[in-house]
Structure formats: C-alpha cells, structure tokens
Write an enzyme that holds these catalytic residues in place. Structure first.
Site: not given
Length: 686
Positions: A319-320
């Site tokens: 993620d991210e």
C-alpha cells in the site's frame, strides 16, 4: 344549577360512584393483561435483547437450511454468524438439516470454556491462557458443508436500534457477517508485552474474532543479513512462539503481514540498505529494478514464514507506494507496469515456495482497469484487501471498484479500523466514528460480495500504532480495547443494537449495574463517543490506563485554556511583556493562581501513567508516549513559570516608549528607513 348546588350528592352516592370507578378500572386492567401478558414483566435487558434479535418465534428459513434459533444477546455468538462461500461451491443435501440442527450444541460445547469462563480481570494474575480443551471457533462445525451459507434471520444489515426491539419482518435484508474477522496487531516500534497480547486472545474469541493479522515490522527477531533491521527491544522467537501457541489453542487463525514494496522505512533507513531506495532522499519505497531489492524481500518473507509455517495466507502489504518511477531505470517505465510486475514477482515467490495465498492492500489498484489487472494475471495470484477507514466507504472505494475487481479476482477482503485512523497523535479512539465505519462496511460487504465468484473472504479490523515508521504513536492498544470490543462484536453479529449489551459488558468485565443494562448510545448521542463515562466500572486488560486517558484529556484541555488565558487573552504575561520585561507583579500573581493546581495534577497523572503502562509496555515505549503526550504540557507550564519569575523580579521599570523591536529586518521590515530613525532613537531613554 342552583338547586343542585343546594342538594349535593349524599355520602352513599359518593361511595357507590367510587366503587363503580374501581370496577371499571379493574376490568380494563384485566383486558389489557389478557391482550398483552408481557406487560407484567420487568424490562430487564436480557428480555429486551431477546426481542431485539427475534420477533418471539423461530426465524423461518429455506427448507434446505433448516431453522436456527436466535437466542438472547448473552447466548452463543456463533448462532449469529453467517458463513460466506469458500472456494468450493455450495452443496446442499439432506445432511444439511441435521448439521444445522446439531450446530448450536456443537458450538456451545466447544466454546463454553471461553465464552462462559467469566470475565478476565487485568489486575488479577491469570494462571494460564490455554483452554482446558480444544476450542472450535465455530466456522466449520463437524457435519456442516464447506461453503454453506447459514441462515441469519431477518434483521436488516447495517441496523442500529436504540434501546428496544425492532419489528422483524420477512422482507428485511438478512444479516451479513464476514466469514473471517481478523484483529490487526500493529507492533511497529512500540511492542506490547507478550503477556498482555496473550490476555487479549480470549477476549477476542469471546467477542467473535476468528483470527489475527500480525504486522511485526522491526519487532521481529531478524537474523543474519537482516539482523540490523530488528529494533533493540524486539520480541524473541520464544515470545512469538508463545503468542502463536495461545492463538492456536483458541483456534485463532494467524496471518502475518510483511511489507514488500512501500512502507519499508525500517529497512531502507539503514546505511546498508539505503542504496535500494527508489528515491535516494526518501527511505519509503524500494527500487524494484535492482535484483538486490528482491533478495531483501525474499529474506524478509523467509524469516517471517519460518515462524508462521501453519499460515494459509501471507499479507504482503504493497500500500501507499508513494515513490515509483523516480530512479534512472524505473523512470523509463509506466508506474502501473512497475507496480504490477513487482507484485507478480513477489506473489509468485510466496505462492510457489510456501503454498500460501498472498493478500495485498488494494489502494494502488483502484485506478487500474480490469484489463490491466487481468493481463498481469493478478487474479490467479493475490487477493485484494479493500481498506477504507472513513465512515463513507463508497466515497473512497465506489461500487465500480468492486465491479472491476470482481472481473479479475474470485474473492476479496475488506478492512475497517478500531484505532489509528482519525489522527496521528490521538490518545483514545473515537468509537462513534469507528462504529459507523464498520457498520457501513457490513452493508458494503453484503452488497458487493455476490459480485465475486467466491464471495467475501473476510474482514480485518486494523489498529494502527503509527501512520508510518517515522510517525508519532497513535492511540495505544489498551486505550482502544472498548473500541475494539464494540466493533468486533458488531461485525461478528452483523448489527449494533440493544441485544449486544450482555455480551459486550461481560467480555469487558463490567460490574453489574443499571448503567450496563443498555448498549452505549454511540449513534444517537455523541456526548460519550470515547466511552469514558460508560466504562468506569469495567476491568478489561488495560482498563486502568484507558480510564486515565479521560483524565489526561481533561487536564490537557485545562492547561491549554490556562495557557491561552495567561499568554493571549490577558495583557500582563504576553510575549510582548516577556520580551521587554515589563509587567505588573500584582497582575502576574493573579494570573498564576491556578498554576500550582495544574502542575500538581500533571505530575500526579504522569506518575500514575508510568505505573500503569509499565505493566503493558517496556520502558522505551512508556517514555516515548509520555514524551509525546505529556512532556509538551510540562514545558508549557514551565515556560509560564519561568517567564513569570523573570517579570516579578523586576523592581524598577523604564519610562515609555519602550525600546523598539530590533528584529524586524529579518522579515523585510526596516523601521529605521521608513521612519528616518537613527541608532540612538532605537533605544529607550532611562
């Protein structure tokens, strides 16, 4: 009229009239009791909860599924669980009726050691966390077909009822409960003692949890080439094994989480791994174009899996990933291609070597087309976990996202939160907001799961300790147990209403009192959204610290108001006063009237907090949390005290005007040239 007034009713007539009225009232009472016999019952919450779940009769279900007796809120939580499809298709047979009939007895027999073992008090010594006999979490009882969807009654999904029962009608939407309900332990940089985590496991089972999602980051005891990554206060392998053994004894599924793309600050911050950064200045994401990067990921996965060989899933993060296509090699490729290629490589390694199913956070996939995901063959390799922590789930992951994923992935996961989602520096979670998030996720899960061939795999309720490796601590775990209890119980039952009161308060070891006959009014009243008032007589693990956070918040507010009043609203201890050492000693004394009380209260709170937290965390975590939350309050009071002492020590004061401020030039303001002043005019005449 005058004649009537002169001849009022006789005493005999009055008596007859009174007796007649009594007879009429008695007849009316008898008729009412005949029509509504339950009016004579006291409205205890055990009876209210029974009505809140059922309409007084057994819920009618499909002939192939049999019937399920929905009990009162204090009975088996397993009777309120709907199991969604596994990879196998639904099979119906004549054995299904018998399986469902024996299900309640099976679950009761195997879970009674946890569910009915009584409250676990944190201030008491718990001799053993292991159950006396094997415990089933109740998701696949003997005789029940894998993949069978158990009937759930007729309460609408995402339902909230205030304090009474709601009418049940067959047209309402069935309750939706995810098959797996994982509690996320985020351990990065602030590890709770293993003893404390072990105390939480029976509580999690009692509230309906089926598994743990454990994110170690730098708390894992890495060895060899990765030894430098581990924090100096990391867990030992023996401690991790003991935690996993307790989880296994309570039949909790454990899924480890290891970041494999972004959020690798804990490794990339170090000199020996800094050359693997995508951006040399930012240790957030690694460069997938370097073979050494993949070697690092292999080592991380191998060492994590060495202690989690029984796991069926591995969460590989992803993620991210804020930095992609920034190095000389990666900048020549499209970002989506870089991401999909790296995920495919990592997932292939995990699948082939450990025979587990990789899970990834979905945020980097949401903008991609189904064709792009299909071309990357991600549908055969990974399962996406869609995460949204805001109340309005569809605002951040619209229905079209699930439409797209359903074209590629056979199943999916969803992720809510119970802490660490609404502010990087919060002390205690806002339970109201987290409850709204989880209830909305139940509705989204119910709506979107039919789009997928194998439905929804499960829900992870996250509890973030930090927003990333460099961030301050969020709410500590013991301060979030009430939030965890409310949200885990809600997602395990499929609703939040009065019927949950007995189960909630029993799990949290609350004393018997009138206040615990009602569920917290989190959606109709925001006055106690942190549950400080409601949980004053509860003794769950870490309850003492949770209660102290209420006092800390109140004291923080008092100190902030005192500082604002003293240095901003009043005119004798302002920055101007301090800069020119010019004020009234008598006025200073008035302003400092509350300072001894605030200083004493803060000192008392700090000592109590240290004593409470040392039972749960090591000295490093306790010191860090107190430095971030309490030290700023000490410093504000210290500054006021020191400034006041300086101002009060002045015995003589100059005549006005005071000396001109000589620092304006650094802001581009030249008073001397504008007002044609010479150097001597900048000084004050004494």
């Amino acid at each position: 009229m005058a004649r009537l007034l002169r001849n009022p009713f006789s005493l005999r007539q009055c008596k007859c009239l009174f007796v007649s009225v009594l007879l009429v009232c008695a007849v009316m009472v008898l008729v009412a009791l005949k029509l509504h016999p339950d009016l004579v019952k006291a409205p205890f919450y055990h009876e209210i909860s029974n009505n809140a779940v059922t309409s007084g009769e057994k819920t009618q279900t499909s002939p192939n599924k049999g019937t399920v007796d929905q009990q009162a809120g204090d009975s088996d939580w397993t009777d309120s669980v709907q199991f969604l499809p596994h990879t196998e298709p639904i099979v119906t047979s004549t054995a299904g009726d018998q399986a469902n009939k024996g299900y309640k007895a099976f679950a009761t027999q195997n879970l009674e050691n946890v569910i009915n073992s009584g409250p676990i008090f944190y201030h008491q010594k718990v001799p053993s966390y292991y159950p006396a006999s094997p415990i089933s979490r109740g998701d696949t009882p003997v005789g029940e077909t894998q993949g069978g969807v158990r009937p759930m009654g007729n309460l609408p999904g995402n339902v909230y009822m205030s304090q009474g029962a709601a009418p049940v009608n067959p047209k309402d939407t069935p309750i939706f409960v995810p098959e797996r309900r994982l509690v996320h332990f985020d351990l990065k940089g602030a590890p709770p003692k293993i003893d404390y985590l072990q105390q939480l496991i029976p509580l999690i089972v009692q509230l309906g949890g089926t598994g743990l999602l454990i994110e170690y980051e730098d708390m894992f005891p890495y060895e060899g080439v990765l030894k430098s990554i581990a924090a100096t206060n990391h867990y030992t392998r023996a401690e991790i094994r003991s935690l996993l053994n307790v989880a296994e004894a309570y039949k909790l599924e454990v899924i480890p989480l290891v970041q494999t793309f972004g959020h690798l600050e804990y490794a990339l911050k170090l000199p020996q791994f800094s050359h693997l950064r995508e951006n040399p200045s930012v240790p957030q994401a690694l460069c997938p174009s370097q073979n050494e990067s993949f070697v690092l990921i292999q080592n991380l996965v191998d060492q994590i899996m060495s202690l989690h060989g029984a796991s069926k899933f591995l969460h590989i993060g992803c993620d991210e990933v804020f930095h992609m296509a920034e190095c000389a090699i990666c900048s020549l490729k499209p970002k989506d291609d870089i991401f999909l290629s790296h995920v495919h490589r990592v997932a292939s390694y995990v699948t082939s070597k450990y025979k587990v199913k990789p899970i990834i956070w979905d945020d980097m996939l949401r903008h991609m087309t189904a064709a792009a995901l299909d071309d990357a063959k991600l549908g055969d390799l990974v399962e996406p976990m869609v995460w949204v922590y805001a109340e309005d789930v569809y605002r951040f992951a619209g229905s079209y996202v699930f439409d797209r994923y359903a074209q590629v992935f056979p199943s999916f996961w969803i992720s809510s939160a119970f802490k660490g989602a609404f502010g990087e520096t919060m002390i205690v979670p806002d339970v109201t907001r987290h409850l709204e998030n989880n209830l909305n996720w139940l509705e989204v899960g119910r709506t979107e799961s039919p789009k997928f061939r194998q439905g929804l795999r499960g829900l992870a309720i996250t509890g973030w300790q930090r927003y990333d490796h460099f961030s301050n601590l969020c709410e500590l775990l013991p301060a979030a147990i009430p939030s965890l209890a409310v949200n885990l119980l809600t997602t395990s039952r499929g609703y939040y209403n009065q019927s949950l009161a007995p189960s909630l308060y029993k799990a949290l070891s609350c004393q018997k009192a009138p206040r615990y006959e009602k569920i917290p009014e989190l959606r109709t009243s925001r006055s106690d959204r942190f549950l400080h008032e409601k949980m004053t007589m509860c003794f769950f693990p870490g309850a003492h610290f949770f209660k102290s956070t209420g006092r800390i918040l109140r004291l923080e507010k008092e100190i902030e108001e005192f500082v604002l009043l003293t240095t901003k609203r009043k005119g004798w201890l302002t920055e101007y006063s301090v800069r020119h050492n010019y004020s009234s000693p008598a006025r200073i004394d008035e302003l400092l009237r509350d300072l001894p009380y605030l200083s004493g209260s803060l000192n008392s709170v700090a000592k109590q907090t240290m004593d409470m937290l040392k039972q749960i965390f090591d000295v490093h975590t306790v010191s860090e949390w107190m430095e971030q939350k309490l030290l700023p309050l000490f410093e504000k009071l210290d500054r006021i005290q020191m400034d006041a002492a300086t101002l009060r020590s002045q015995k003589y004061w100059p005549v006005r005007p005071l000396k001109l401020f000589d620092g304006w030039q650094q802001y581009g303001l030249n008073f001397g040239s504008v007002f044609n002043l010479n150097e001597t005019q900048f000084s004050t005449r004494h």
